[in-house]
Write a protein that holds these residues in place. Sequence first.
Motif, PDB file in Angstrom:
ATOM      1  N   UNK A 239       0.872  -1.119   0.081  1.00  0.00           N
ATOM      2  CA  UNK A 239       0.144   0.033   0.028  1.00  0.00           C
ATOM      3  C   UNK A 239       0.787   1.234  -0.102  1.00  0.00           C
ATOM      4  N   UNK A 240       2.040   1.161  -0.466  1.00  0.00           N
ATOM      5  CA  UNK A 240       2.970   2.158  -0.601  1.00  0.00           C
ATOM      6  C   UNK A 240       3.262   2.733   0.994  1.00  0.00           C
ATOM      7  N   UNK A 241       2.965   2.229   1.877  1.00  0.00           N
ATOM      8  CA  UNK A 241       3.157   2.648   3.215  1.00  0.00           C
ATOM      9  C   UNK A 241       4.707   3.205   3.498  1.00  0.00           C
ATOM     10  N   UNK A 242       5.471   2.409   3.165  1.00  0.00           N
ATOM     11  CA  UNK A 242       6.780   2.763   3.288  1.00  0.00           C
ATOM     12  C   UNK A 242       7.199   4.070   2.716  1.00  0.00           C
ATOM     13  N   UNK A 243       6.725   4.294   1.786  1.00  0.00           N
ATOM     14  CA  UNK A 243       7.144   5.603   1.159  1.00  0.00           C
ATOM     15  C   UNK A 243       6.284   6.772   1.975  1.00  0.00           C
ATOM     16  N   UNK A 244       5.321   6.402   2.527  1.00  0.00           N
ATOM     17  CA  UNK A 244       4.582   7.521   3.295  1.00  0.00           C
ATOM     18  C   UNK A 244       5.129   7.701   4.623  1.00  0.00           C
ATOM     19  N   UNK A 245       5.303   6.579   5.317  1.00  0.00           N
ATOM     20  CA  UNK A 245       5.396   6.497   6.740  1.00  0.00           C
ATOM     21  C   UNK A 245       6.927   5.903   7.173  1.00  0.00           C
ATOM     22  N   UNK A 246       7.794   5.577   6.104  1.00  0.00           N
ATOM     23  CA  UNK A 246       8.967   4.849   6.566  1.00  0.00           C
ATOM     24  C   UNK A 246       8.795   3.445   7.379  1.00  0.00           C
ATOM     25  N   UNK A 254      -1.825  -1.040   8.402  1.00  0.00           N
ATOM     26  CA  UNK A 254      -0.981  -2.205   8.200  1.00  0.00           C
ATOM     27  C   UNK A 254      -1.337  -3.311   7.005  1.00  0.00           C
ATOM     28  N   UNK A 255      -0.754  -3.231   6.366  1.00  0.00           N
ATOM     29  CA  UNK A 255      -0.776  -4.767   5.073  1.00  0.00           C
ATOM     30  C   UNK A 255       0.269  -5.784   5.558  1.00  0.00           C
ATOM     31  N   UNK A 256      -0.109  -6.976   4.975  1.00  0.00           N
ATOM     32  CA  UNK A 256       1.038  -8.090   5.305  1.00  0.00           C
ATOM     33  C   UNK A 256       2.328  -7.617   4.440  1.00  0.00           C
ATOM     34  N   UNK A 257       2.247  -7.198   3.268  1.00  0.00           N
ATOM     35  CA  UNK A 257       3.484  -7.012   2.651  1.00  0.00           C
ATOM     36  C   UNK A 257       4.338  -5.943   3.611  1.00  0.00           C
ATOM     37  N   UNK A 258       3.636  -4.776   3.801  1.00  0.00           N
ATOM     38  CA  UNK A 258       4.424  -4.124   4.775  1.00  0.00           C
ATOM     39  C   UNK A 258       4.891  -4.530   5.933  1.00  0.00           C
ATOM     40  N   UNK A 259       4.247  -5.258   6.721  1.00  0.00           N
ATOM     41  CA  UNK A 259       4.713  -5.873   8.081  1.00  0.00           C
ATOM     42  C   UNK A 259       5.706  -6.782   7.514  1.00  0.00           C
ATOM     43  N   UNK A 260       6.073  -7.653   6.478  1.00  0.00           N
ATOM     44  CA  UNK A 260       6.930  -8.305   6.259  1.00  0.00           C
ATOM     45  C   UNK A 260       8.150  -7.576   5.972  1.00  0.00           C
ATOM     46  N   UNK A 261       8.020  -6.413   5.242  1.00  0.00           N
ATOM     47  CA  UNK A 261       9.145  -5.711   4.959  1.00  0.00           C
ATOM     48  C   UNK A 261       9.734  -5.268   5.836  1.00  0.00           C
ATOM     49  N   UNK A 262       8.980  -4.350   6.686  1.00  0.00           N
ATOM     50  CA  UNK A 262       9.592  -3.727   7.998  1.00  0.00           C
ATOM     51  C   UNK A 262      10.187  -4.648   8.741  1.00  0.00           C
ATOM     52  N   UNK A 263       9.527  -5.892   8.750  1.00  0.00           N
ATOM     53  CA  UNK A 263      10.180  -6.777   9.985  1.00  0.00           C
ATOM     54  C   UNK A 263      11.763  -7.117   9.521  1.00  0.00           C
TER      55      UNK A 263
ATOM     56  N   UNK B 246      16.110   8.521   3.390  1.00  0.00           N
ATOM     57  CA  UNK B 246      16.625   8.716   4.438  1.00  0.00           C
ATOM     58  C   UNK B 246      16.504  10.018   4.970  1.00  0.00           C
ATOM     59  N   UNK B 247      16.349  11.023   4.093  1.00  0.00           N
ATOM     60  CA  UNK B 247      16.443  12.366   4.332  1.00  0.00           C
ATOM     61  C   UNK B 247      14.841  12.606   4.851  1.00  0.00           C
ATOM     62  N   UNK B 248      13.776  11.803   4.445  1.00  0.00           N
ATOM     63  CA  UNK B 248      12.549  12.228   4.802  1.00  0.00           C
ATOM     64  C   UNK B 248      12.201  11.616   6.166  1.00  0.00           C
ATOM     65  N   UNK B 249      12.780  10.352   6.188  1.00  0.00           N
ATOM     66  CA  UNK B 249      12.434   9.720   7.508  1.00  0.00           C
ATOM     67  C   UNK B 249      13.118   9.222   8.643  1.00  0.00           C
ATOM     68  N   UNK B 250      14.635   9.334   8.187  1.00  0.00           N
ATOM     69  CA  UNK B 250      15.577   9.024   9.215  1.00  0.00           C
ATOM     70  C   UNK B 250      16.282  10.373   9.749  1.00  0.00           C
ATOM     71  N   UNK B 251      16.602  11.131   8.966  1.00  0.00           N
ATOM     72  CA  UNK B 251      17.356  12.553   9.163  1.00  0.00           C
ATOM     73  C   UNK B 251      16.552  13.731   9.193  1.00  0.00           C
ATOM     74  N   UNK B 252      15.509  13.347  10.074  1.00  0.00           N
ATOM     75  CA  UNK B 252      14.524  14.877  10.246  1.00  0.00           C
ATOM     76  C   UNK B 252      15.259  15.805  11.063  1.00  0.00           C
TER      77      UNK B 252
END
Lengths: 306, 295
Positions: A239-246, A254-263, B246-252
């Motif tokens: 859900x492109x969550x990583x690009x929105x929230x790191x 949360x989605x399963x894909x995001x959960x797996x990636x972050x973990x 990194x700039x957006x989420x880590x290095x705030x």
Amino acid sequence: MKTILTEKKKDAIFYVLIMIFPIAQFLVFYVGVNFNSILLAFKDYHLNMDTGKFEYVFSGFEQFKNVFLKLSIDPKLKSAVPNSIILYVIGLVISSPLSLFFSYYIYKKKFASSFFRIALFLPSIISPIVLGVMFNNFAEEAIPAYIFKWFNVECPNLISDSGTRFTTLVFYNIWVGFGTSTLLYSSSMSSIDSEITEAAQLDACTGVKEFIYIVFPLIYSTWSTFFYTGLVGIFTNQLHLHAFFGNGAPTPVYTIGYYMYVQTQSGTLETYPYLSAMGIMMTVVVIPVVFFVKWLLRKVGPSTEA
Amino acid sequence: MKKIKLKGETIFIVMFVILILYVASMAFMMLWGVMTSLKDPFEYRYNIIDFPEIWMFENYSTAFSSIEVKVQNKNLEYEMVGVFGMYWNTIWYALGCAFFSAFVPCVTAYMCAKFPYKFSGFVVGIVLVTMALPIVGSAPSQIQLCKELNMYDTIWGMWLMNAHFHQGVFFLVLYESFRSVPNAYAEAAKIDGASNLQVMARVMLPLARNAFLTIFLLRVVAVWNEYQSAILFIPNKPTIAYGLYYYTFVEKKNTTYSVPMQLTGAFLICVPILILFAFFQNRIMGNLSLGGLKG
């Protein structure tokens, strides 16, 4: 006879020499990786008292038990499972028909179709982090500001407001996801014999009828491929969550894909066995489903034979 | 008659309206993004949507000097990698991965198509099976394996990981194109004294150059834009997309951190790819089909 044998021998040597690298790569990075994944799933990372070192030890089905336990108690996974299914269904009900209709518009070479083809593909060549960062700020700050300016209405910050967050993210997911599918569908449509569509037009077949009775049945195999391969997306769509929230997405989205990636990203050698077990469980679930759906789609699909 | 014609066209009118809305919304966001990237970060606090009072073109030079990623070098000391360093890493990463992920399927497809041993059939079977078999969650195992093979955190390691023939449709497309090439070409070259390697390198592979170039370009775009694998596998060789993350989420805590600077960084990533797309748009888009690529 001798020359032929020598020639065959030369061919075989050449074949072996060239094929060594691709096969070795396959054995290491596909067979090896997946085999290692299976082994990891049955292990645990422990301190060995004798050696004083941490090492992987066999732990039976312990990791699989952990996965089941977490599925029932971890709030992130409890949100992730329904969200991932919702996402797949929305893709099926909204994205897929829209992609088909967009492709049909392009295939029929209607007004500005070449321009639309590029415009639809453009988000696919821009980095997801770029689009994510831009849309995040746009939805969070610019849209509420524009709405207030133009309509004098207060609008919540679409990403930080919990009431609008998931819908906005789902919209974004659909909005940037037309590129490849539209291009593939329109390419598939362009291979339809023009005599068939011309004959339909002579019979006063309308655009909708032509699409339903001629075009869709003829690209059915392409569509069905998207349909069943997309099932894997239930477990991989982030859900492109990583690009929105790191790594810090709110639990309810949360989605399963995001959960797996972050973990995986924030994981350590200790968490790898658990993640591998989870991956194997998902694979075990998805493989029969994909093959069943594939079989079903073939069975119920339209026949294109004369 | 006119009525019937209009009725038949209704679907296209509806589609046209939806498409216009789609393009307008995308263009609107992009223009807002460009405008904001040229805004003074302080001005952005009170002026989110109007044109900048002062057009800050120097934001781009500031981005070059302020967007940095903290990495560990070989001696485990911390150092900063700037935008130029990230571009350098990205170019190596994208070109290498793209080359190997186009070249290996090309050569393997040629071998399978023109050397009809039983093993060739087996290799084609591998491709079909791996394409149909969805495997989820193998990244932890991949990371572990890379660490054991001393490939972790190396760009060459990423090239090697991408040098596969078995994933994607590229192999099948190239395989079909090589199968359609008559053997007479190779036989003629062999009569003239060419070796197997010469036949492959000078006769056969050049015939597939269009398909090869298209796969190469598609992969360059994909790898350039990709940042999640870079975070997982080459954390100390940051690419430009990783830099923005990194700039957006880590290095705030960075003193220059602001929305305009985030967007400036975003455009630094996509401008090279947009230029590439402008030059090779027909090749990238025109040759794509589910069967793969039309050579």
